[in-house]
Write a protein that holds these residues in place. Structure first.
Motif, mmCIF file in Angstrom:
data_model
loop_
_atom_site.group_PDB
_atom_site.id
_atom_site.type_symbol
_atom_site.label_atom_id
_atom_site.label_comp_id
_atom_site.label_asym_id
_atom_site.label_seq_id
_atom_site.Cartn_x
_atom_site.Cartn_y
_atom_site.Cartn_z
ATOM 1 N N MET A 1 26.415 7.477 85.871
ATOM 2 C CA MET A 1 26.209 7.303 84.699
ATOM 3 C C MET A 1 25.623 8.938 84.192
ATOM 4 S SD MET A 1 25.216 3.996 83.562
ATOM 5 C CE MET A 1 24.214 4.114 82.627
ATOM 6 N N LEU A 2 26.330 8.924 82.741
ATOM 7 C CA LEU A 2 26.919 10.647 82.060
ATOM 8 C C LEU A 2 25.499 9.814 81.291
ATOM 9 C CD1 LEU A 2 30.233 9.497 81.058
ATOM 10 C CD2 LEU A 2 29.168 11.112 83.100
ATOM 11 N N GLN A 3 24.703 11.668 81.447
ATOM 12 C CA GLN A 3 24.088 11.460 80.540
ATOM 13 C C GLN A 3 24.137 12.609 79.110
ATOM 14 O OE1 GLN A 3 20.545 13.474 82.606
ATOM 15 N NE2 GLN A 3 20.022 15.320 81.077
ATOM 16 N N VAL A 4 23.014 11.599 77.874
ATOM 17 C CA VAL A 4 23.527 12.214 77.405
ATOM 18 C C VAL A 4 22.798 12.329 76.082
ATOM 19 C CG1 VAL A 4 24.497 10.985 74.151
ATOM 20 C CG2 VAL A 4 25.636 10.121 76.077
ATOM 21 N N GLU A 5 22.169 13.486 75.421
ATOM 22 C CA GLU A 5 21.455 13.904 74.853
ATOM 23 C C GLU A 5 21.581 14.232 72.840
ATOM 24 O OE1 GLU A 5 19.760 17.810 76.459
ATOM 25 O OE2 GLU A 5 19.312 16.979 77.668
ATOM 26 N N LEU A 6 20.604 12.846 72.951
ATOM 27 C CA LEU A 6 21.167 12.846 71.483
ATOM 28 C C LEU A 6 20.520 13.363 70.155
ATOM 29 C CD1 LEU A 6 23.306 11.186 69.439
ATOM 30 C CD2 LEU A 6 21.714 9.416 70.354
ATOM 31 N N TYR A 7 21.064 13.751 69.918
ATOM 32 C CA TYR A 7 19.925 14.155 68.480
ATOM 33 C C TYR A 7 18.858 13.211 67.002
ATOM 34 C CZ TYR A 7 18.455 17.252 63.659
ATOM 35 O OH TYR A 7 17.461 17.554 62.466
ATOM 36 N N ARG A 8 18.278 12.663 67.554
ATOM 37 C CA ARG A 8 18.042 11.883 66.134
ATOM 38 C C ARG A 8 16.423 12.271 65.484
ATOM 39 N NH1 ARG A 8 17.915 5.964 67.652
ATOM 40 N NH2 ARG A 8 18.332 6.694 65.657
ATOM 41 N N TYR A 9 16.520 11.660 63.970
ATOM 42 C CA TYR A 9 15.758 12.057 63.110
ATOM 43 C C TYR A 9 15.959 11.665 61.409
ATOM 44 C CZ TYR A 9 12.966 14.712 59.244
ATOM 45 O OH TYR A 9 12.275 15.087 58.703
ATOM 46 N N ASN A 10 14.560 10.712 61.683
ATOM 47 C CA ASN A 10 14.401 9.623 60.453
ATOM 48 C C ASN A 10 13.809 10.157 59.524
ATOM 49 O OD1 ASN A 10 14.539 8.284 58.543
ATOM 50 N ND2 ASN A 10 13.801 5.914 59.651
ATOM 51 N N PRO A 11 13.763 10.741 58.151
ATOM 52 C CA PRO A 11 12.900 11.406 58.085
ATOM 53 C C PRO A 11 11.683 10.146 57.168
ATOM 54 C CG PRO A 11 15.024 11.313 56.552
ATOM 55 C CD PRO A 11 15.217 10.848 58.254
ATOM 56 N N GLU A 12 12.037 9.327 57.272
ATOM 57 C CA GLU A 12 10.814 8.364 56.683
ATOM 58 C C GLU A 12 9.750 8.080 57.843
ATOM 59 O OE1 GLU A 12 13.509 4.961 55.237
ATOM 60 O OE2 GLU A 12 14.258 6.111 53.550
ATOM 61 N N GLN A 13 10.552 8.369 58.983
ATOM 62 C CA GLN A 13 9.475 7.801 60.140
ATOM 63 C C GLN A 13 8.763 9.022 60.987
ATOM 64 O OE1 GLN A 13 11.603 4.994 62.263
ATOM 65 N NE2 GLN A 13 11.602 3.505 61.087
ATOM 66 N N CYS A 86 27.001 16.353 81.109
ATOM 67 C CA CYS A 86 25.679 15.535 80.264
ATOM 68 C C CYS A 86 25.856 16.379 78.902
ATOM 69 C CB CYS A 86 24.623 16.297 80.286
ATOM 70 S SG CYS A 86 23.636 16.015 78.648
ATOM 71 N N LEU A 87 26.205 15.326 78.070
ATOM 72 C CA LEU A 87 27.111 15.283 76.654
ATOM 73 C C LEU A 87 25.206 15.725 75.519
ATOM 74 C CD1 LEU A 87 28.816 12.125 75.132
ATOM 75 C CD2 LEU A 87 29.938 15.019 75.555
ATOM 76 N N LYS A 88 26.091 17.221 74.573
ATOM 77 C CA LYS A 88 24.304 17.055 73.841
ATOM 78 C C LYS A 88 25.114 16.960 72.492
ATOM 79 C CE LYS A 88 22.523 20.474 76.429
ATOM 80 N NZ LYS A 88 23.364 20.675 77.484
ATOM 81 N N ILE A 89 24.659 15.729 71.589
ATOM 82 C CA ILE A 89 25.321 15.165 70.648
ATOM 83 C C ILE A 89 24.876 16.383 69.692
ATOM 84 C CG2 ILE A 89 26.522 13.696 68.925
ATOM 85 C CD1 ILE A 89 27.391 12.049 71.885
ATOM 86 N N ARG A 90 24.710 16.823 68.178
ATOM 87 C CA ARG A 90 23.617 17.417 67.465
ATOM 88 C C ARG A 90 24.300 17.003 66.094
ATOM 89 N NH1 ARG A 90 20.887 17.654 71.928
ATOM 90 N NH2 ARG A 90 20.499 20.027 72.473
#
Ligand code: SF4
Ligand code: SF4
Ligand code: FES
Length: 235
Positions: A1-13, A86-90
């Motif tokens: 498996m490949l690892q993904v570090e994914l930026y998440r931000y939902n300002p409403e939550q 690892c993929l770091k997605i921002r």
């Protein structure tokens, strides 16, 4: 498996942005990063990002992948994986985040508008389009190809420091595109509008813009050419 570090931000939550660590099948090594995001969105439909053409044409999926701005649709996973696979997605740097990987590009497009990206020419036409010689048309090469993805401006330290005053590499590349167009008659006005200390002259020739442009364009070089034109105009 490949690892993904994914930026998440939902300002409403969310109280603050956070990184989610996920896995995708090994097969994605040969895929484009956009395909990884589509896969992750099927798992979690709340994930937000822009895309349209899937061909490096529309410019909507600019983002920061393993520290470098690029278009997700034409960036192959195997080319950008780090040593940990690892993929770091921002989101694109330096632009306010609306949600997840979607950034607010209002200022970017206001700056584009400020360089008047249209032909200015009040001379009457002979009832047909304004013609160019092949040589005149060639002057637009390496300028007209810009897809306004924002990767260059988002990577520019001078723009981070003075985003309201410095036009940034994408807008300045477009300024040059109209300065060299043989059909345009506003060259002197266009140059005069760039002569203040910030709009053009905050470029420090660091070259991040040329380094990240997915179309292989060189805004830094074009900024230098506008400076030269300004000097020539003054002599
Ligand atoms: S060369 Fe100029 S425009 Fe390009 S990234 Fe550096 S400071 Fe910004
Ligand atoms: S110059 Fe290149 S990086 Fe900058 S907006 Fe145009 S296509 Fe994108
Ligand atoms: S989806 Fe259009 S440039 Fe990537």
């Amino acid at each position: 498996m490949l690892q993904v570090e994914l930026y998440r931000y939902n300002p409403e939550q969310d109280a603050a942005p956070h990184i989610r660590t996920l896995s995708v099948p090994e097969d994605f090594r040969r895929a484009m990063v956009l395909e990884v995001l589509e896969y992750l969105k099927r798992e979690d439909p709340t994930l937000s990002f822009r895309r349209s053409c899937r061909e490096g044409v529309c410019g909507s999926d600019g983002m920061n992948i393993n520290g470098r701005n690029c278009l997700a649709c034409v960036t192959r996973v195997s080319d950008v994986l780090d040593r940990r696979d690892c993929l770091k997605i921002r989101p694109l740097t330096g632009m306010p985040v609306i949600r997840d990987l979607v950034v607010d590009q209002s200022l970017f497009f206001e700056q584009y508008e400020r360089v008047r990206p249209w032909l200015v020419n009040d001379e009457p036409t002979a009832g047909r389009e304004r013609l160019q010689s092949p040589q005149e048309r060639e002057q637009l090469d390496e300028l007209y190809e810009c897809i306004l993805c924002g990767c260059c401006t988002s990577a520019c330290p001078s723009w981070w420091w003075n985003p309201e005053k410095y036009l940034g590499p994408a807008a300045l590349l477009q300024a040059r595109r109209f300065l060299v167009d043989s059909r345009d008659r506003a060259g002197s006005e266009r140059l005069a509008a760039l002569e203040d200390p910030f709009s053009l002259f905050r470029c420090r020739s660091i070259g991040n813009c040329a380094d990240v442009c997915p179309k292989g364009l060189n805004p830094m070089r074009e900024i230098g050419r506008i400076r030269r034109d300004l000097l020539d105009e003054g002599t």
